[in-house]
Design a protein around this motif. Sequence first.
Motif, PDB file in Angstrom:
ATOM      1  N   THR A  92      -3.278  20.207 -40.285  1.00 27.87           N
ATOM      2  CA  THR A  92      -4.652  20.046 -39.795  1.00 27.87           C
ATOM      3  C   THR A  92      -5.021  18.569 -39.732  1.00 27.87           C
ATOM      4  O   THR A  92      -5.607  18.104 -38.750  1.00 27.87           O
ATOM      5  CB  THR A  92      -5.642  20.794 -40.702  1.00 27.87           C
ATOM      6  OG1 THR A  92      -5.346  22.202 -40.670  1.00 27.87           O
ATOM      7  CG2 THR A  92      -7.084  20.577 -40.254  1.00 27.87           C
ATOM      8  N   LEU A  93      -4.679  17.824 -40.781  1.00 26.93           N
ATOM      9  CA  LEU A  93      -4.947  16.384 -40.797  1.00 26.93           C
ATOM     10  C   LEU A  93      -4.208  15.670 -39.668  1.00 26.93           C
ATOM     11  O   LEU A  93      -4.769  14.806 -38.991  1.00 26.93           O
ATOM     12  CB  LEU A  93      -4.528  15.772 -42.142  1.00 26.93           C
ATOM     13  CG  LEU A  93      -5.256  16.234 -43.404  1.00 26.93           C
ATOM     14  CD1 LEU A  93      -4.745  15.453 -44.613  1.00 26.93           C
ATOM     15  CD2 LEU A  93      -6.749  16.074 -43.271  1.00 26.93           C
ATOM     16  N   TYR A  94      -2.968  16.052 -39.458  1.00 27.40           N
ATOM     17  CA  TYR A  94      -2.176  15.386 -38.433  1.00 27.40           C
ATOM     18  C   TYR A  94      -2.721  15.692 -37.031  1.00 27.40           C
ATOM     19  O   TYR A  94      -2.723  14.814 -36.158  1.00 27.40           O
ATOM     20  CB  TYR A  94      -0.706  15.797 -38.524  1.00 27.40           C
ATOM     21  CG  TYR A  94       0.178  14.915 -37.687  1.00 27.40           C
ATOM     22  CD1 TYR A  94       0.686  13.726 -38.191  1.00 27.40           C
ATOM     23  CD2 TYR A  94       0.460  15.249 -36.363  1.00 27.40           C
ATOM     24  CE1 TYR A  94       1.466  12.886 -37.410  1.00 27.40           C
ATOM     25  CE2 TYR A  94       1.234  14.419 -35.568  1.00 27.40           C
ATOM     26  CZ  TYR A  94       1.732  13.240 -36.098  1.00 27.40           C
ATOM     27  OH  TYR A  94       2.487  12.413 -35.308  1.00 27.40           O
ATOM     28  N   ALA A  95      -3.174  16.929 -36.824  1.00 23.14           N
ATOM     29  CA  ALA A  95      -3.768  17.284 -35.533  1.00 23.14           C
ATOM     30  C   ALA A  95      -5.001  16.426 -35.264  1.00 23.14           C
ATOM     31  O   ALA A  95      -5.254  16.012 -34.122  1.00 23.14           O
ATOM     32  CB  ALA A  95      -4.133  18.765 -35.515  1.00 23.14           C
ATOM     33  N   PHE A  96      -5.772  16.147 -36.310  1.00 22.94           N
ATOM     34  CA  PHE A  96      -6.925  15.247 -36.174  1.00 22.94           C
ATOM     35  C   PHE A  96      -6.476  13.865 -35.732  1.00 22.94           C
ATOM     36  O   PHE A  96      -7.096  13.248 -34.857  1.00 22.94           O
ATOM     37  CB  PHE A  96      -7.686  15.153 -37.499  1.00 22.94           C
ATOM     38  CG  PHE A  96      -8.464  13.871 -37.654  1.00 22.94           C
ATOM     39  CD1 PHE A  96      -9.662  13.677 -36.973  1.00 22.94           C
ATOM     40  CD2 PHE A  96      -7.974  12.842 -38.457  1.00 22.94           C
ATOM     41  CE1 PHE A  96     -10.368  12.474 -37.100  1.00 22.94           C
ATOM     42  CE2 PHE A  96      -8.672  11.647 -38.578  1.00 22.94           C
ATOM     43  CZ  PHE A  96      -9.872  11.462 -37.897  1.00 22.94           C
ATOM     44  N   LEU A  97      -5.404  13.344 -36.343  1.00 25.18           N
ATOM     45  CA  LEU A  97      -4.910  12.018 -35.990  1.00 25.18           C
ATOM     46  C   LEU A  97      -4.539  11.946 -34.512  1.00 25.18           C
ATOM     47  O   LEU A  97      -4.917  11.007 -33.806  1.00 25.18           O
ATOM     48  CB  LEU A  97      -3.689  11.664 -36.847  1.00 25.18           C
ATOM     49  CG  LEU A  97      -2.989  10.342 -36.505  1.00 25.18           C
ATOM     50  CD1 LEU A  97      -3.906   9.161 -36.786  1.00 25.18           C
ATOM     51  CD2 LEU A  97      -1.677  10.210 -37.277  1.00 25.18           C
TER      52      LEU A  97
END
Length: 248
Positions: A92-97
């Motif tokens: 989820t964090l990486y998708a935000f990035l």
Amino acid sequence: MRLSAPWHWYKLDSIHTLQLLTFFVKRTEQQIDASTEHFKNNKKEDFIVFSEEEKIGQSVTHYEGLDDMGWDLDKLFTSHFPNLQRKSAFLTLYAFLEHELDKLANKLKDEISHPARLEDIAGNGIHRSFSYMQLIVGLKIDKSDNRWNKIYQINKLRNMIIHSDGQLSADETARKSEEKFMAILKSHITVRDGELVLELTFLPYVIQQFDALFQFIDGAIQLKFSTKRSKKKKLSKKKRGSTKATNK
């Protein structure tokens, strides 16, 4: 003040989203702790008799429909499930990035009114966005910078989780390369039985690296548009001065 301008991107947009993600990570860890404690406090142990005559039986621990005759319950609820939750939160964090860098690249495109689109650049994901900001926008962001290198390490880890569920390769050469890479992140990741295990410090570390990268890019944006902003400030002061003179 034009709030949508790219030089306001970090202070008025991304920094606040990072705060929300920090809260998201905190809640994820709270859920992991709560689930682990519930297992420890509510698992039951019974003695199952297989044969009265032969006096054969076994003590069995069970929890929520699972038992230790078929599963290693302690490992399942104190290691495997927490790792799954952290992997999910990490993706989820990486998708935000990825989304944030794509959004910024498009914001910069609009600012310089360049015909080249993000989709015209070779590659994908964060590499394409970064290349666009370098090659098309002209931001001075060097890929040899340590802040980008740490994001690149996070990218490699994401790919391992996506493509092999975080399992180390069976190929000896590839595995040695992966183990060398894992050693860089040993403070936040361990390897157990050939599987990557994300530790308690890993998700906060990821957000910290996102923030460092964003500040790095923001510095390049401020430098790129400093002349343009100065001219706009001077024009704004002239207009205000002209308005005051007219009012008099």
